[in-house]
Every structure is written in structure tokens, then in C-alpha cells.
Motif scaffolding. Structure first.
Motif, short mmCIF file in Angstrom:
data_model
loop_
_atom_site.label_atom_id
_atom_site.label_comp_id
_atom_site.label_asym_id
_atom_site.label_seq_id
_atom_site.Cartn_x
_atom_site.Cartn_y
_atom_site.Cartn_z
N MET A 1 0.91 -0.76 0.05
CA MET A 1 -0.02 0.04 -0.06
C MET A 1 1.12 0.88 -0.15
O MET A 1 2.16 1.33 0.53
N PRO A 2 0.60 2.00 -0.77
CA PRO A 2 1.32 3.26 -0.81
C PRO A 2 1.52 4.53 0.89
O PRO A 2 0.02 3.72 1.13
N ASP A 3 2.56 4.91 0.76
CA ASP A 3 2.25 5.66 2.09
C ASP A 3 1.78 7.09 1.49
O ASP A 3 1.14 8.19 2.58
N PHE A 4 1.27 7.76 0.66
CA PHE A 4 1.04 8.69 0.23
C PHE A 4 0.82 9.13 -1.45
O PHE A 4 1.21 7.83 -2.28
N ILE A 5 -0.43 9.88 -2.11
CA ILE A 5 -0.51 9.48 -3.63
C ILE A 5 0.15 11.32 -3.88
O ILE A 5 -0.51 11.88 -3.31
N THR A 6 0.41 11.07 -5.50
CA THR A 6 1.21 12.52 -6.00
C THR A 6 -0.07 12.90 -7.49
O THR A 6 -0.17 11.62 -7.73
N ARG A 7 0.79 13.96 -7.79
CA ARG A 7 -0.15 14.42 -8.15
C ARG A 7 0.17 15.81 -9.08
O ARG A 7 0.88 16.78 -8.08
N HIS A 8 0.15 16.54 -10.29
CA HIS A 8 0.30 17.60 -10.92
C HIS A 8 -0.16 18.21 -10.82
O HIS A 8 -1.26 17.66 -10.45
N HIS A 9 0.01 19.34 -10.92
CA HIS A 9 -2.05 21.07 -11.29
C HIS A 9 -1.10 21.77 -12.02
O HIS A 9 0.45 22.31 -11.59
N TYR A 10 -1.68 21.91 -12.75
CA TYR A 10 -1.35 23.00 -13.78
C TYR A 10 -3.39 23.43 -14.00
O TYR A 10 -4.23 23.58 -14.50
N MET A 11 -2.67 25.20 -14.00
CA MET A 11 -4.12 26.00 -14.61
C MET A 11 -4.57 26.60 -15.73
O MET A 11 -4.33 27.86 -16.02
N PHE A 12 -3.42 26.03 -16.99
CA PHE A 12 -4.03 26.60 -18.37
C PHE A 12 -4.25 25.84 -19.20
O PHE A 12 -4.27 24.56 -19.14
N ARG B 1 -8.11 5.73 2.14
CA ARG B 1 -9.54 6.61 2.39
C ARG B 1 -8.35 7.66 3.53
O ARG B 1 -7.23 6.97 4.30
N ASP B 2 -7.98 8.65 3.15
CA ASP B 2 -7.31 9.65 3.77
C ASP B 2 -5.63 10.20 3.96
O ASP B 2 -5.29 9.93 4.21
N LEU B 3 -5.34 8.84 2.77
CA LEU B 3 -3.90 9.16 2.34
C LEU B 3 -3.36 10.23 2.08
O LEU B 3 -4.30 11.18 1.25
N PRO B 4 -2.58 10.70 2.53
CA PRO B 4 -1.94 12.01 2.35
C PRO B 4 -1.74 12.57 0.86
O PRO B 4 -1.40 11.67 0.11
N MET B 5 -2.47 13.49 -0.15
CA MET B 5 -2.39 13.70 -1.79
C MET B 5 -1.28 14.97 -1.56
O MET B 5 -1.41 15.99 -0.72
N HIS B 6 0.24 14.26 -2.18
CA HIS B 6 1.12 15.87 -2.28
C HIS B 6 1.09 16.55 -3.84
O HIS B 6 0.70 15.74 -4.71
N ILE B 7 0.79 16.85 -3.59
CA ILE B 7 1.64 18.80 -5.15
C ILE B 7 2.43 18.20 -5.74
O ILE B 7 2.73 19.30 -5.46
#
Length: 146
Positions: free
Chosen positions: A1-12, A50-56
Motif C-alpha cells: 500500500m502506498p504511503d501517499f498519493i501524488t499528482r501535478h496541477h497546472y491551470m493553463f 482513504r485519508d492518505l495524504p495527497m502531495h502536489i
């Protein structure tokens, strides 16, 4: 199981390449925040995650390293608004990037060429770096109107 989830975030929006630069429009900031909320909902919809930290791990207004918006006060205002709200969905978020020298494109041809960084070529601070100083001084407890 992962310790956290990551994603990128762009607004263009999709940029148009004109000469050396990529031009586009900033998306409605509330819509971009809804995307982060939706990511949080998707993660939490799985009991195992559920409730895993999400890091951008990467965010900025434009995903192009040649967008003049990066060098403007409009960028700084937009990012300040985002910073005041991204903590509602994300454990952490990392601005992409500190400096404008981006290995994929080489050394910039001019100090203000629309690079990703908070600091332009020649160690020139861009307006958006002031957001980070402001939030550090305020302890991260700001909610800015837009």
C-alpha cells in the motif's frame, strides 16, 4: 500500500506557440480547485486509500517553459489565491520550479522568457516568489479574495 498519493496541477489552457513563446489563458481558479477536490474524493472513495495524504509534487500556472505569464504580477496574484486554498485538499504542494534554467531547454536566451521558475536567469526574483515570502511570514494562514 502506498504511503501517499501524488499528482501535478497546472491551470493553463492549451497554449498557442508564437515565435519563441507559448501563449494561453489562465483557467478559472475555482474550477482548478474543484479538480483537486475531485482528486481527493476519488482517493477517499477507496477504503484502502482513504485519508492518505495527497502531495502536489509539481504545480504552476502554465506547463510550458516558455509562457510569458510566468514572469508577471498576474501569475503572482493567481498563485497567491491558489496557495491560500490548496491546503484544503493537499498535504503539500511544490511550485515548479525554483529557477528558470530548465535542463530540457538549456540556458534561457533572455532573463524574462517565460520560464517556470521563481527566479529568472541572472538571479532576478520574479513577482511570484513574493507569494512564498508572504505566506511564510503569515504562517500559511491566509485566505485571499479573488
Amino acid at each position: 500500500m502506498p504511503d501517499f498519493i501524488t499528482r501535478h496541477h497546472y491551470m493553463f489552457g492549451k497554449p498557442e506557440k508564437i515565435g519563441h513563446y507559448s501563449y494561453g489563458n489562465l483557467r478559472v481558479p475555482e474550477v482548478t480547485m474543484e479538480e483537486l477536490k475531485r482528486s481527493r474524493e476519488i482517493i477517499d472513495s477507496f477504503a484502502l486509500y482513504r485519508d492518505l495524504p495527497m502531495h502536489i509534487t509539481e504545480f504552476n500556472t502554465s506547463y510550458s517553459p516558455d509562457s510569458p505569464i510566468h514572469d508577471t504580477v498576474a501569475n503572482a496574484a493567481y498563485v497567491a489565491w491558489l496557495l491560500s486554498r490548496m491546503g484544503d485538499t493537499s498535504q503539500s504542494y511544490s511550485y515548479w520550479t525554483f529557477g528558470d534554467i530548465f535542463e530540457e531547454n538549456g540556458v534561457p536566451f533572455t532573463p524574462f522568457h517565460g520560464g517556470f521558475g521563481l527566479v529568472a536567469n541572472g538571479k532576478i526574483p520574479k513577482p511570484t516568489i513574493l507569494d512564498l515570502f508572504l505566506f511564510q511570514k503569515a504562517g500559511g494562514n491566509l485566505c485571499l479574495p479573488f
